[in-house]
Scaffold this active site. Sequence first.
Site, PDB file in Angstrom:
ATOM      1  N   ARG A  44       0.837  -1.208   0.000  1.00  7.89           N
ATOM      2  CA  ARG A  44       0.000   0.000   0.000  1.00  7.89           C
ATOM      3  C   ARG A  44       0.876   1.263   0.000  1.00  7.89           C
ATOM      4  NH1 ARG A  44      -0.568   4.711   2.606  1.00  7.89           N
ATOM      5  NH2 ARG A  44      -0.199   3.665   4.605  1.00  7.89           N
ATOM      6  N   ASP A  45       1.451   1.597   1.137  1.00  6.11           N
ATOM      7  CA  ASP A  45       2.298   2.797   1.213  1.00  6.11           C
ATOM      8  C   ASP A  45       3.424   2.682   0.183  1.00  6.11           C
ATOM      9  OD1 ASP A  45       3.067   5.219   2.211  1.00  6.11           O
ATOM     10  OD2 ASP A  45       3.340   4.576   4.269  1.00  6.11           O
ATOM     11  N   HIS A  50       5.347   4.481  12.710  1.00  3.72           N
ATOM     12  CA  HIS A  50       5.330   4.371  11.244  1.00  3.72           C
ATOM     13  C   HIS A  50       6.301   5.425  10.726  1.00  3.72           C
ATOM     14  CE1 HIS A  50       2.868   4.005   7.359  1.00  3.72           C
ATOM     15  NE2 HIS A  50       3.474   5.160   7.165  1.00  3.72           N
ATOM     16  N   HIS A 109       8.945   6.954   8.097  1.00  7.48           N
ATOM     17  CA  HIS A 109       9.578   6.991   6.775  1.00  7.48           C
ATOM     18  C   HIS A 109      11.070   7.286   6.979  1.00  7.48           C
ATOM     19  CE1 HIS A 109       6.043   6.714   4.054  1.00  7.48           C
ATOM     20  NE2 HIS A 109       5.430   6.933   5.203  1.00  7.48           N
ATOM     21  N   CYS A 165       4.502   9.045   0.229  1.00 13.80           N
ATOM     22  CA  CYS A 165       3.109   9.511   0.197  1.00 13.80           C
ATOM     23  C   CYS A 165       2.942  10.494  -0.954  1.00 13.80           C
ATOM     24  CB  CYS A 165       2.752  10.179   1.526  1.00 13.80           C
ATOM     25  SG  CYS A 165       1.112  10.907   1.531  1.00 13.80           S
ATOM     26  N   ASN A 196       8.889   3.957   3.674  1.00 13.58           N
ATOM     27  CA  ASN A 196       9.042   3.570   5.078  1.00 13.58           C
ATOM     28  C   ASN A 196      10.412   2.938   5.272  1.00 13.58           C
ATOM     29  OD1 ASN A 196       5.818   2.918   4.659  1.00 13.58           O
ATOM     30  ND2 ASN A 196       6.327   3.710   6.665  1.00 13.58           N
TER      31      ASN A 196
END
Length: 307
Positions: free
Chosen positions: A24-25, A215, A217, A248, A257
């Site tokens: 996803r990310d 979370h 990055h 993002c 991440n």
Amino acid sequence: MSLVNLSQAADAKDRVSIFEMGARDGLQNEVAVPTAAKIALIESLADAGLKRIEAGSFVSPKWVPQMADSADVLKQIQRQSGVVYSALTPNVKGFELALDAKASEVAIFGAASQSFSQRNINCSIEESIERFIPLMELAKAHNIPVRGYVSCVLGCPYEGEIAVSEVARVSEILYKMGCYEISLGDTIGIGTPQKARRMLQTVAERVPMDKLALHFHDTYGQALANILACLNLGVRVFDSSVAGLGGCPYAKGASGNLATEDLVYMLHGMGFETGIDLQKLALAGQAINTQLNRNNGSKVATALLAK
Ligand SMILES: CC(C)(COP(=O)([O-])OP(=O)([O-])OC[C@H]1O[C@@H](n2cnc3c(N)ncnc32)[C@H](O)[C@@H]1OP(=O)([O-])[O-])[C@@H](O)C(=O)NCCC(=O)NCCSC(=O)C[C@@](C)(O)CC(=O)[O-]
């Protein structure tokens, strides 16, 4: 001040839970990734032992076309028992689509920065909370667990510094709304260890530590150091992305991440259990890198695969 008590961490027999963000990310910024490649990635991550996998997001396809095939992904993956396949849902429409695609759980995403909230989900922080209320009610009715994200916890691409009190305020609201866990996002990877610790300590005054996740990055290469600095505060859930994929779309220049391989290597080295097979994980990352024609963002995977 001692930031890290390594002896305490190494003695801990705890298990660390990793929430894998790669599909996803990791892929929400990548154009034209075939659905089959996303499915192969998710299946190989589960084979490597990951138990919590964010598989896609049900957001507006006009805003993030890269995630428009999330229903196909969730419907076509071969599921393993005991693995949670999650999806982002910003509103009721997203929740209904996720429910139809049989997401095991969903995540709402807010921010500690008004400007980021506006650019990311087209509304203020307060409006986003209003939107989440009917989603939370529906999720409760369908018995679907909801995770909550708070973005910009260590800085915002539009506003710069963000008050930790605001991070704690938004986190507490999402927790009290019924999110079972709050993931604190350093969206632009700008934090440093002392700041990360201070932020986590402040939030933990309002949300229990065992309901918090980090979370981070890795834009400035600080994510692993930040996690190390936070570990002995008791946090045991971390989000990361295989091969360090991602970024993002509403945080220009932010990289992916922290690479899951790098996180797992450090945790195993400290004596923590993750349930993850590092070699299989590195191969999963290498396969998606080949698909994307990019260099591996994990130092550990690069070293392991060169052997
Ligand atoms: C939130 C909205 C939808 C508001 O967008 P909006 O334009 O204000 O929404 P709207 O309700 O006015 O609807 C506009 C159109 O979108 C459709 N629509 C509306 N909702 C949905 C939906 N769920 N699924 C599919 N379609 C949807 C809706 O049907 C309508 O279609 P039209 O009538 O024009 O054809 C939009 O801003 C959006 O999709 N934003 C997504 C942003 C995003 O995905 N960002 C990346 C993820 S967050 C992140 O990466 C950070 C995180 C979580 O990793 C943590 C960290 O690192 O900090």
